[in-house]
Write a protein that holds these residues in place. Structure first.
Motif, PDB file in Angstrom:
ATOM      1  N   PRO A  70       4.120   4.599   2.704  1.00 36.42           N
ATOM      2  CA  PRO A  70       3.624   5.926   2.318  1.00 36.42           C
ATOM      3  C   PRO A  70       4.640   6.631   1.435  1.00 36.42           C
ATOM      4  O   PRO A  70       5.847   6.556   1.675  1.00 36.42           O
ATOM      5  CB  PRO A  70       3.475   6.648   3.673  1.00 36.42           C
ATOM      6  CG  PRO A  70       3.393   5.557   4.687  1.00 36.42           C
ATOM      7  CD  PRO A  70       4.241   4.442   4.158  1.00 36.42           C
ATOM      8  N   MET A  89       3.132  -1.437   4.194  1.00 35.79           N
ATOM      9  CA  MET A  89       2.718  -0.046   4.017  1.00 35.79           C
ATOM     10  C   MET A  89       3.935   0.830   3.731  1.00 35.79           C
ATOM     11  O   MET A  89       4.871   0.878   4.525  1.00 35.79           O
ATOM     12  CB  MET A  89       1.963   0.447   5.252  1.00 35.79           C
ATOM     13  CG  MET A  89       0.600  -0.211   5.416  1.00 35.79           C
ATOM     14  SD  MET A  89      -0.374   0.452   6.793  1.00 35.79           S
ATOM     15  CE  MET A  89       0.356  -0.434   8.162  1.00 35.79           C
ATOM     16  N   ALA A  91      -2.914   4.592   4.296  1.00 37.58           N
ATOM     17  CA  ALA A  91      -2.458   3.200   4.208  1.00 37.58           C
ATOM     18  C   ALA A  91      -3.026   2.356   5.334  1.00 37.58           C
ATOM     19  O   ALA A  91      -3.445   1.209   5.129  1.00 37.58           O
ATOM     20  CB  ALA A  91      -0.926   3.163   4.228  1.00 37.58           C
ATOM     21  N   ILE A 136       0.870  -1.182   0.000  1.00 34.18           N
ATOM     22  CA  ILE A 136       0.000   0.000   0.000  1.00 34.18           C
ATOM     23  C   ILE A 136       0.903   1.227   0.000  1.00 34.18           C
ATOM     24  O   ILE A 136       1.619   1.482   0.965  1.00 34.18           O
ATOM     25  CB  ILE A 136      -0.940   0.009   1.219  1.00 34.18           C
ATOM     26  CG1 ILE A 136      -1.707  -1.304   1.311  1.00 34.18           C
ATOM     27  CG2 ILE A 136      -1.896   1.183   1.132  1.00 34.18           C
ATOM     28  CD1 ILE A 136      -2.661  -1.387   2.503  1.00 34.18           C
ATOM     29  N   ALA A 137       0.879   1.962  -1.113  1.00 37.56           N
ATOM     30  CA  ALA A 137       1.819   3.074  -1.297  1.00 37.56           C
ATOM     31  C   ALA A 137       1.081   4.327  -1.782  1.00 37.56           C
ATOM     32  O   ALA A 137       1.242   4.760  -2.928  1.00 37.56           O
ATOM     33  CB  ALA A 137       2.909   2.684  -2.292  1.00 37.56           C
ATOM     34  N   THR A 178      -2.250   2.321  -4.658  1.00 35.35           N
ATOM     35  CA  THR A 178      -1.743   3.688  -4.518  1.00 35.35           C
ATOM     36  C   THR A 178      -2.917   4.649  -4.496  1.00 35.35           C
ATOM     37  O   THR A 178      -4.080   4.229  -4.504  1.00 35.35           O
ATOM     38  CB  THR A 178      -0.744   4.031  -5.639  1.00 35.35           C
ATOM     39  OG1 THR A 178      -0.118   5.286  -5.360  1.00 35.35           O
ATOM     40  CG2 THR A 178      -1.428   4.089  -6.998  1.00 35.35           C
TER      41      THR A 178
END
Length: 381
Positions: free
Chosen positions: A47, A45, A27, A12-13, A294
Motif C-alpha cells: 500500500p 502487497m 490491495a 499491488i501498490a 496501482t
C-alpha cells in the motif's frame, strides 16, 4: 522434461480509495480476485500514499508500529493521535491530528486552526528516540505558518505584552519575538524530512493564504489578513535565524507548516510518493515483479501531478514492469494513461453502479482482480 513456467509475481501498490477503503484493503480485495483465477500467483502487497492522508496507514502496513499519544486537535482541543515508529525512524501524518477533514462536523476555523498537534507528535517521536522523522503535511486545516507546531516543539513566540501569542494565523498578527532556546534538543541530532508535492511560497498571490486559504474557509478579507500575518511571521523568523525561507518552493505547503519546519526545525523536503516508496520498500518489490497494479478513488487530471498512482507507474516503467490501474472512476483518456506509463485502467463503475462502487467496493475490486488475471496474466477465461 518440460519445466513449468514460474508463477507470475504481481505487486499491488494502490493508494486509498478515499471515503471507502484503505490502501491495504484495496490491495487485499484485488489479491483475492487474482487468486480466484490464478491460485498460485505470487502477490506482494505494498500500500502506498503521496505523503498526505494515508501515509501513516501505508507505513503501518510496511511494519511501523502505531504509537498513540496525547495531542492537540486542529482547534486546540485535547485529543489522542498516533505516529508510526520503526527502530529510530518515525512517520508523522499531519492529517491524523490537524487535518481539514477533522473539522467537517464542527465547522472550519480559517483564522484560529493550529498546527500544534503535528508538533506534539514530532515531539513525542523525538522523546522516544527517533533520529529520522518523516512528516507528511497534506490536508492541513490551518494557515499558521507552522506557529503551533513550533510552539509544541518548545519555541516561544510572544507578543508586545510578553505573553505567548494565541493559536492560528490570527496569533501571528501579535508576534513580536521568537525565542528558540527551548527548542526540543532532539532536533539537533535528528533528520526531519517533509513530504511535500507543492511549490508554493509562503506569502503573496501564490502563497499559503491566497491559494489554500479559501479551501479552509477563509473569506477574501481573511486571506488578506492571513497573508499579512504570514509576512510578519516570515520577517520575525528571518530576523531571529538569519535566513529567509519564505520564497522556498513548498514554504506555503500545509498553511506554512513547510516553512516552519524548514526555516526553524532544519527540515528538508522531498516528493511525498518517493518518501513513501522508501518507507514501504516498493522499489525492492519491483525487482521480481511480472505486473504492477496501482490505483486510487478516481484517476483524473490530479493523478498526473504528484499523486501516488502516477509515481508508481513511473517507477515501474523505469524498472521495465507493465502497469495496470484500478479506480472508482477513470476520467483520463487512453493517451493520458499511456503517457503516464499505465497500460490499462479498470473502473469499479464498469462492474457495478456508482452506489455499489461507493457502498460496497470490495466485491467489485475482486471482480476486477479476476479480470486482470485473465487479461494480463494468462488466466483461464
Amino acid at each position: 522434461m518440460i519445466v513449468p513456467a514460474p508463477a507470475p509475481c504481481v505487486v499491488i501498490a494502490p493508494d486509498k480509495f478515499k471515503g471507502t477503503l484503505t490502501a491495504a484493503a484495496v490491495a487485499t480485495h484485488l489479491a483475492t480476485g487474482l487468486r480466484s483465477v490464478l491460485p498460485d500467483v505470487e502477490v506482494v502487497m505494498v500500500p502506498v500514499a503521496d505523503g498526505g492522508d494515508g501515509t501513516l496507514a501505508a507505513a503501518e502496513a510496511a511494519g511501523f508500529e502505531q504509537v498513540t499519544v496525547p495531542a492537540h486537535g486542529p482547534t486546540g482541543e485535547d485529543c489522542k493521535a498516533s505516529y508510526g515508529a520503526r527502530g529510530s525512524e518515525a512517520v508523522v501524518e499531519l492529517a491524523e491530528v490537524c487535518g481539514l477533514d477533522l473539522l467537517a462536523e464542527r465547522g472550519l476555523a480559517p483564522l484560529a486552526a493550529t498546527s500544534r498537534g503535528t508538533g506534539d507528535l514530532i515531539s513525542a517521536a523525538l522523546d522516544d528516540g527517533a533520529r529520522r522523522v518523516v512528516v507528511g503535511i497534506g490536508g492541513s486545516a490551518s494557515t499558521d505558518g507552522g506557529l503551533g507546531l513550533l510552539q509544541a516543539l518548545g519555541a516561544r513566540v510572544t507578543g508586545a505584552d510578553g505573553r505567548e501569542v494565541g493559536p492560528g494565523g490570527l496569533g501571528l498578527e501579535d508576534a513580536v519575538a521568537l525565542d528558540l532556546s527551548g527548542l526540543h534538543p532532539g532536533l539537533a541530532g535528528a533528520e526531519v524530512v517533509v513530504a511535500c508535492d507543492v511549490d508554493n511560497p509562503l506569502t503573496g498571490s501564490h502563497g499559503a493564504a491566497a491559494v489554500y486559504g479559501p479551501q479552509k474557509g477563509a473569506s477574501p478579507d481573511d486571506v488578506e489578513r492571513l497573508d499579512a500575518a504570514l509576512t510578519r511571521w516570515a520577517d520575525l523568523v528571518a530576523a531571529t535565524t538569519g535566513a529567509d525561507h519564505r520564497d522556498d518552493p513548498g514554504a506555503g505547503a500545509a498553511g506554512g507548516v513547510g516553512f516552519g519546519l524548514v526555516a526553524v526545525a532544519g527540515a528538508t523536503t522531498r516528493p511525498g510518493a518517493d518518501l513513501v516508496f522508501e518507507l514501504t520498500g516498493f522499489h525492492d518489490a519491483l525487482v521480481a515483479a511480472t505486473l504492477v497494479i496501482t490505483g486510487e478513488g478516481a484517476l483524473d487530471r490530479q493523478t498526473l501531478h504528484g499523486k501516488a498512482p502516477a509515481a508508481v507507474a513511473a517507477a515501474a516503467r523505469e524498472a521495465g514492469v507493465p502497469v495496470v490501474a484500478v479506480a472508482g472512476k477513470v476520467l483520463l483518456t487512453e493517451g493520458d494513461l499511456r503517457a503516464a506509463g499505465i497500460g490499462a485502467a479498470y473502473a469499479l463503475v464498469e462492474e457495478g453502479s456508482e452506489q455499489e462502487a461507493f457502498d460496497a467496493p470490495g466485491p467489485l475490486l475482486e471482480r476486477l482482480g479476476a479480470r486482470i488475471a485473465r487479461e494480463h496474466l494468462g488466466g483461464a477465461r
